[in-house]
Motif scaffolding. Sequence first.
Motif, PDB file in Angstrom:
ATOM      1  N   THR A 288      17.601   9.463  -3.262  1.00  0.00           N
ATOM      2  CA  THR A 288      17.305  10.727  -2.603  1.00  0.00           C
ATOM      3  C   THR A 288      15.849  10.726  -2.170  1.00  0.00           C
ATOM      4  O   THR A 288      15.115   9.767  -2.431  1.00  0.00           O
ATOM      5  N   THR A 289      15.438  11.794  -1.506  1.00  0.00           N
ATOM      6  CA  THR A 289      14.070  11.916  -1.019  1.00  0.00           C
ATOM      7  C   THR A 289      13.319  12.976  -1.828  1.00  0.00           C
ATOM      8  O   THR A 289      13.900  13.688  -2.637  1.00  0.00           O
ATOM      9  N   ALA A 290      12.019  13.062  -1.569  1.00  0.00           N
ATOM     10  CA  ALA A 290      11.184  14.057  -2.252  1.00  0.00           C
ATOM     11  C   ALA A 290      11.246  15.383  -1.521  1.00  0.00           C
ATOM     12  O   ALA A 290      11.428  15.447  -0.303  1.00  0.00           O
ATOM     13  N   THR A 291      11.072  16.454  -2.297  1.00  0.00           N
ATOM     14  CA  THR A 291      10.893  17.764  -1.683  1.00  0.00           C
ATOM     15  C   THR A 291       9.456  18.241  -1.834  1.00  0.00           C
ATOM     16  O   THR A 291       8.961  19.029  -1.033  1.00  0.00           O
TER      17      THR A 291
ATOM     18  N   HIS B 268       1.540  11.374   2.012  1.00  0.00           N
ATOM     19  CA  HIS B 268       2.789  11.187   2.730  1.00  0.00           C
ATOM     20  C   HIS B 268       3.562  12.508   2.785  1.00  0.00           C
ATOM     21  O   HIS B 268       3.547  13.292   1.830  1.00  0.00           O
ATOM     22  N   VAL B 269       4.252  12.732   3.891  1.00  0.00           N
ATOM     23  CA  VAL B 269       5.130  13.892   4.004  1.00  0.00           C
ATOM     24  C   VAL B 269       6.292  13.699   3.031  1.00  0.00           C
ATOM     25  O   VAL B 269       6.951  12.649   3.056  1.00  0.00           O
ATOM     26  N   PRO B 270       6.574  14.661   2.147  1.00  0.00           N
ATOM     27  CA  PRO B 270       7.595  14.465   1.112  1.00  0.00           C
ATOM     28  C   PRO B 270       8.936  13.913   1.598  1.00  0.00           C
ATOM     29  O   PRO B 270       9.486  13.002   0.953  1.00  0.00           O
ATOM     30  N   PRO B 271       9.516  14.391   2.709  1.00  0.00           N
ATOM     31  CA  PRO B 271      10.817  13.856   3.111  1.00  0.00           C
ATOM     32  C   PRO B 271      10.809  12.363   3.435  1.00  0.00           C
ATOM     33  O   PRO B 271      11.880  11.747   3.476  1.00  0.00           O
ATOM     34  N   LYS B 272       9.620  11.773   3.663  1.00  0.00           N
ATOM     35  CA  LYS B 272       9.540  10.345   3.935  1.00  0.00           C
ATOM     36  C   LYS B 272       9.404   9.510   2.660  1.00  0.00           C
ATOM     37  O   LYS B 272       9.411   8.287   2.713  1.00  0.00           O
ATOM     38  N   ILE B 273       9.277  10.201   1.520  1.00  0.00           N
ATOM     39  CA  ILE B 273       9.196   9.507   0.230  1.00  0.00           C
ATOM     40  C   ILE B 273      10.604   9.377  -0.337  1.00  0.00           C
ATOM     41  O   ILE B 273      11.285  10.376  -0.575  1.00  0.00           O
ATOM     42  N   ASN B 274      11.055   8.147  -0.536  1.00  0.00           N
ATOM     43  CA  ASN B 274      12.401   7.873  -1.049  1.00  0.00           C
ATOM     44  C   ASN B 274      12.326   7.313  -2.458  1.00  0.00           C
ATOM     45  O   ASN B 274      11.482   6.461  -2.745  1.00  0.00           O
ATOM     46  N   PHE B 275      13.223   7.784  -3.319  1.00  0.00           N
ATOM     47  CA  PHE B 275      13.375   7.159  -4.633  1.00  0.00           C
ATOM     48  C   PHE B 275      14.750   6.525  -4.706  1.00  0.00           C
ATOM     49  O   PHE B 275      15.772   7.200  -4.492  1.00  0.00           O
ATOM     50  N   VAL B 276      14.781   5.221  -4.974  1.00  0.00           N
ATOM     51  CA  VAL B 276      16.034   4.470  -5.048  1.00  0.00           C
ATOM     52  C   VAL B 276      16.144   3.906  -6.466  1.00  0.00           C
ATOM     53  O   VAL B 276      15.407   2.986  -6.838  1.00  0.00           O
TER      54      VAL B 276
END
Length: 259
Positions: free
Chosen positions: A119-122, A99-107
């Motif tokens: 926030t999202t992943a870098t 997955h492209v990092p900006p599409k990975i969300n941590f809630v």
Amino acid sequence: MLLNFLSRCALGAALLIALDAAAGQAQDKSSKTNKLFPGIIGEDNRQIIDSWDNPWNTIGRVNVAGFRSRSMCSGTLISDRMVITAAHCLYGARTGKAHVPPKINFVAGVRRDSFIAHTTATCTHLLEDYTFTSRPTLKHAATDVGVIVLSKPLDVPPMPVIGTSPEVTRNLYLIGAGYARDRPFLLAADKNCKLLKDRGNLWLTSCDTNYGGSGGPVMVEEGGKLKLAAIMVASSQNKFSIAVPKNVWAHLLKKTTCK
């Protein structure tokens, strides 16, 4: 996303299921059958955690939104900018691509329609030998851990990691937690599960889990506090759940930047 595979090893031909889940699926309202709940060992001993106290507030959902697909796993905040989860949660099941990092969300701390941080992943870091496959084996499960470096720090005290590996004995008491497809907006924990077998690079446990539980923490008590000891990655047909212990992924804790 359901990844089924046959393991030909000393355990025999056991059906293992990677416990990530499609976030867009409706909550299951049917009876709790083995087919729908592959990670329940015997009775379902999971309890709803309706608290934002530490360490429960450090556990969150790893959500990925992509073209025509959505997925969810569980993850744990281990520093203000790092989350640890299952490596297969960072790949698309259909494409096999990361997955492209900006599409990975941590809630963090999802409780019904509320949460405490997002926030999202870098970038991400995986165990060196991990390779995504649609037909994984126990060998793949033993490397199924990755960390997410977040795009911004979260103001949540992270979950502490055990200082040294606990004395590993059969029936070591564990606590497993995560989000699951049957209750995707409520954290659930099995507070009284045990280590069934230590394979060195894998723990076979009695911790109840379900689809969506991949990447969730398996904790032990150390010094009067609950600390992260292993990462939940799969289940074997209601016989045992599978976690990767700290000794396998300890070096990932140093991957604090994207360099």
